[in-house]
Motif scaffolding. Structure first.
Motif, PDB file in Angstrom:
ATOM      1  N   PHE A  69      21.363  -2.077  22.957  1.00  0.00           N
ATOM      2  CA  PHE A  69      21.790  -2.525  24.274  1.00  0.00           C
ATOM      3  C   PHE A  69      22.604  -3.799  24.099  1.00  0.00           C
ATOM      4  CE2 PHE A  69      17.316  -0.965  24.866  1.00  0.00           C
ATOM      5  CZ  PHE A  69      17.651   0.270  25.414  1.00  0.00           C
ATOM      6  N   ALA A  70      23.815  -3.821  24.636  1.00  0.00           N
ATOM      7  CA  ALA A  70      24.656  -5.011  24.542  1.00  0.00           C
ATOM      8  C   ALA A  70      25.359  -5.233  25.873  1.00  0.00           C
ATOM      9  CB  ALA A  70      25.685  -4.857  23.432  1.00  0.00           C
ATOM     10  N   ARG A  71      25.664  -6.475  26.158  1.00  0.00           N
ATOM     11  CA  ARG A  71      26.369  -6.783  27.397  1.00  0.00           C
ATOM     12  C   ARG A  71      27.687  -6.035  27.437  1.00  0.00           C
ATOM     13  NH1 ARG A  71      23.905 -10.599  30.390  1.00  0.00           N
ATOM     14  NH2 ARG A  71      22.296 -11.832  29.341  1.00  0.00           N
ATOM     15  N   ALA A  72      28.037  -5.554  28.603  1.00  0.00           N
ATOM     16  CA  ALA A  72      29.200  -4.692  28.768  1.00  0.00           C
ATOM     17  C   ALA A  72      30.462  -5.339  28.200  1.00  0.00           C
ATOM     18  CB  ALA A  72      29.399  -4.364  30.249  1.00  0.00           C
ATOM     19  N   GLY A  73      31.273  -4.496  27.572  1.00  0.00           N
ATOM     20  CA  GLY A  73      32.543  -4.962  27.039  1.00  0.00           C
ATOM     21  C   GLY A  73      32.463  -5.536  25.644  1.00  0.00           C
ATOM     22  N   GLY A  74      31.461  -5.121  24.882  1.00  0.00           N
ATOM     23  CA  GLY A  74      31.350  -5.617  23.510  1.00  0.00           C
ATOM     24  C   GLY A  74      30.703  -6.981  23.397  1.00  0.00           C
ATOM     25  N   GLY A  75      29.862  -7.314  24.358  1.00  0.00           N
ATOM     26  CA  GLY A  75      29.225  -8.631  24.378  1.00  0.00           C
ATOM     27  C   GLY A  75      28.002  -8.741  23.482  1.00  0.00           C
ATOM     28  N   GLY A  76      27.147  -9.726  23.789  1.00  0.00           N
ATOM     29  CA  GLY A  76      25.984  -9.999  22.960  1.00  0.00           C
ATOM     30  C   GLY A  76      24.931  -8.919  23.017  1.00  0.00           C
ATOM     31  N   VAL A  77      24.237  -8.726  21.894  1.00  0.00           N
ATOM     32  CA  VAL A  77      23.141  -7.760  21.823  1.00  0.00           C
ATOM     33  C   VAL A  77      21.945  -8.336  22.580  1.00  0.00           C
ATOM     34  CG1 VAL A  77      21.584  -6.514  20.287  1.00  0.00           C
ATOM     35  CG2 VAL A  77      23.955  -6.899  19.608  1.00  0.00           C
TER      36      VAL A  77
ATOM     37  N   LEU B  18      17.398 -10.745  14.830  1.00  0.00           N
ATOM     38  CA  LEU B  18      18.304 -11.872  14.586  1.00  0.00           C
ATOM     39  C   LEU B  18      19.469 -11.854  15.571  1.00  0.00           C
ATOM     40  CD1 LEU B  18      18.453 -11.883  10.676  1.00  0.00           C
ATOM     41  CD2 LEU B  18      17.459 -13.664  12.140  1.00  0.00           C
ATOM     42  N   ALA B  19      19.985 -10.656  15.839  1.00  0.00           N
ATOM     43  CA  ALA B  19      21.109 -10.537  16.765  1.00  0.00           C
ATOM     44  C   ALA B  19      20.713 -10.989  18.166  1.00  0.00           C
ATOM     45  CB  ALA B  19      21.613  -9.096  16.782  1.00  0.00           C
ATOM     46  N   VAL B  20      19.539 -10.546  18.624  1.00  0.00           N
ATOM     47  CA  VAL B  20      19.086 -10.909  19.964  1.00  0.00           C
ATOM     48  C   VAL B  20      18.784 -12.401  20.054  1.00  0.00           C
ATOM     49  CG1 VAL B  20      17.223 -10.604  21.651  1.00  0.00           C
ATOM     50  CG2 VAL B  20      18.227  -8.613  20.521  1.00  0.00           C
TER      51      VAL B  20
END
Length: 455
Positions: free
Chosen positions: A393-401, A420-422
């Motif tokens: 799950f990531a913010r729309a448009g290639g954003g943060g996980v 780590l990504a979150v």
């Protein structure tokens, strides 16, 4: 010197003790059963040790696909398995005790009760001890919930703390409760060779987990021969000779050799003197805390399962660390439940981190979602892995996980990259650009991130 008294030696307690000692406090830790508490002695460490044996047998069952011939007599000796479980639990407890001692923490074996906002009375084998403290941490954990209509006898009707006394594989284990504990033990005993019936009051197993993951696990359970009884609520459990009878509320009766009760947990907060001191609890007895583990009484903190805040050993440990950092004036980051990672040790495992799909759907957050089956992964094919996926799950448009789910072997290890990504707000492109080994299961994490790239 600040004197800290910690009541409870599980992860919430002993991790707090180590932090407090590192920050220069005088620390006394009171534990009733032994260093590590129930997490080490009767719960997490023993159950995952049992599951390790079950996982090995499950892998052996599928070895023919990899070209390995295995004698048909391969089986687990449950007496030896449980002896090993208890040895490892005792060894881990000794390791925790040694670490506490090396850090200068005083460990007192006994039962504690708060006598005031700065006082603790401990009943030991040698008498009572009164301790004065500048700060108190309550980390007393929880114990298995039982029912008046299903009383454990430690032989045929069991809680998850009692199963390690079994000396033979149950002929037919009936597991009542399809939450995390019930699902883990149902999976484990199926892997060990027992016939298993899982009684679930909900329409599917693991009702609180990711729906795709829970559906996959239920399919795997059925494929492996488990009987899953959905929307079936237990009324009574009775011992009948060398077996048990589980009666459901609709009148059906399930006969088995053993019954494992996985009905949830009750906080160990009775007889602690919390009410007398003014520490607020909820209707179920869980201690109310804020994000830095403070209770309603200044100087009194709480951590772990007794607070009911995501009942995970890792969360308990973090709550304890945060409490001591706050008490002793160190830099502190309040507990952020949107960044917690957790794992369910079924076969295959389910690991999650960050926001769930349900939380996202209930919020106004706009996200992109991708789900990548592990069956397409080269390493998975080599290892004969057929079940599992990576969901991102990531913010729309290639954003943060903002969250992820991994279902597969050793998902507990694979999820760390997503954790780590979150926790650091990495974008999907940053996750995708990090090198992964080929072939590897972790490659599916990077590939899932690549699929969320937006030019």
């Amino acid at each position: 010197m600040t004197h800290v008294v910690i009541v409870g030696g599980g992860p919430g307690g002993y991790e707090a003790a180590l932090v407090a000692a590192r920050l220069g406090a005088e620390v006394t830790l009171v534990e009733r059963d032994g260093a590590g508490g129930s997490t080490v002695l009767t719960d997490c460490v023993p159950s995952k040790t049992l599951i390790a044996t079950s996982d090995l047998l499950t892998e052996v069952e599928s070895s023919a696909e990899l070209g390995v011939e295995v004698p048909s007599t391969v089986r687990a000796d449950l007496a030896s398995v449980n002896d090993r479980v208890l040895r490892l639990a005792a060894a881990q407890s000794a390791d925790v005790a040694a670490r506490l001692e090396a850090s200068g923490v005083r460990l007192v074996l006994g039962t504690a009760r708060l006598t005031g906002p700065s006082g603790v009375r401990v009943e030991t084998a040698d008498g009572e001890i009164d301790l004065e403290a500048d700060g108190i941490l309550v980390a007393t954990g929880a114990h298995p919930r039982v029912s008046p209509d299903a009383r454990p006898d430690g032989e045929r009707i069991l809680t998850w703390e009692q199963v390690y006394a079994l000396r033979e594989i149950p002929e037919h284990m009936i597991v009542v409760g399809s939450g995390v504990t019930g699902a883990e033990f149902a999976s484990a005993y199926t892997g060990l060779g027992a016939r298993v019936t899982l009684v679930s009051s909900r329409d599917r197993v693991l009702p609180g987990e990711d729906e795709d993951a829970a559906s996959l696990i239920e399919d795997v359970f059925t494929e492996r021969g488990m009987t899953v009884m959905g929307q079936s609520r237990m009324a009574t459990v009775e011992r009948q000779g060398e077996g048990v009878l589980v009666t459901l509320t609709d009148g059906r009766v399930v006969e088995g050799s053993h019954c494992l009760l996985a009905l949830g947990s009750i906080p160990n907060t009775e007889s602690l003197g919390l009410e007398d001191v003014g520490v607020a609890t909820d209707d179920a007895g869980f201690v109310r805390v804020d994000r830095v583990s403070r209770t309603s009484v200044p100087g009194v903190y709480a951590a772990g399962d007794c607070t009911g805040v995501l009942m995970l050993a890792s969360v308990a440990a973090q709550q304890g660390r945060i409490a001591m950092s706050h008490l002793l004036g160190d830099a502190v980051h309040p507990l952020d439940l949107e960044k917690v990672s957790s794992n369910i040790f079924t076969s295959p495992e389910i690991a999650t981190v960050g926001l769930s799909q349900r939380q996202i759907e209930d919020s106004d957050i706009q996200v992109d979602v991708t789900k990548l089956p592990l069956a397409a992964n080269a390493r998975a094919k080599m290892q004969g892995v057929h079940h599992g996926f990576v969901k991102l799950f990531a913010r729309a448009g290639g954003g943060g996980v903002v969250g992820g789910v991994v279902v597969g072997p050793r998902a507990s290890e694979l999820v760390h990259a997503l954790s780590l990504a979150v926790s650091t707000s990495l974008t999907v492109d940053q996750v995708a650009d990090a090198f992964t080994v080929y072939p590897s299961l972790s490659g599916s994490v990077a590939e899932a991130a690549r699929r969320l790239h937006r030019p």
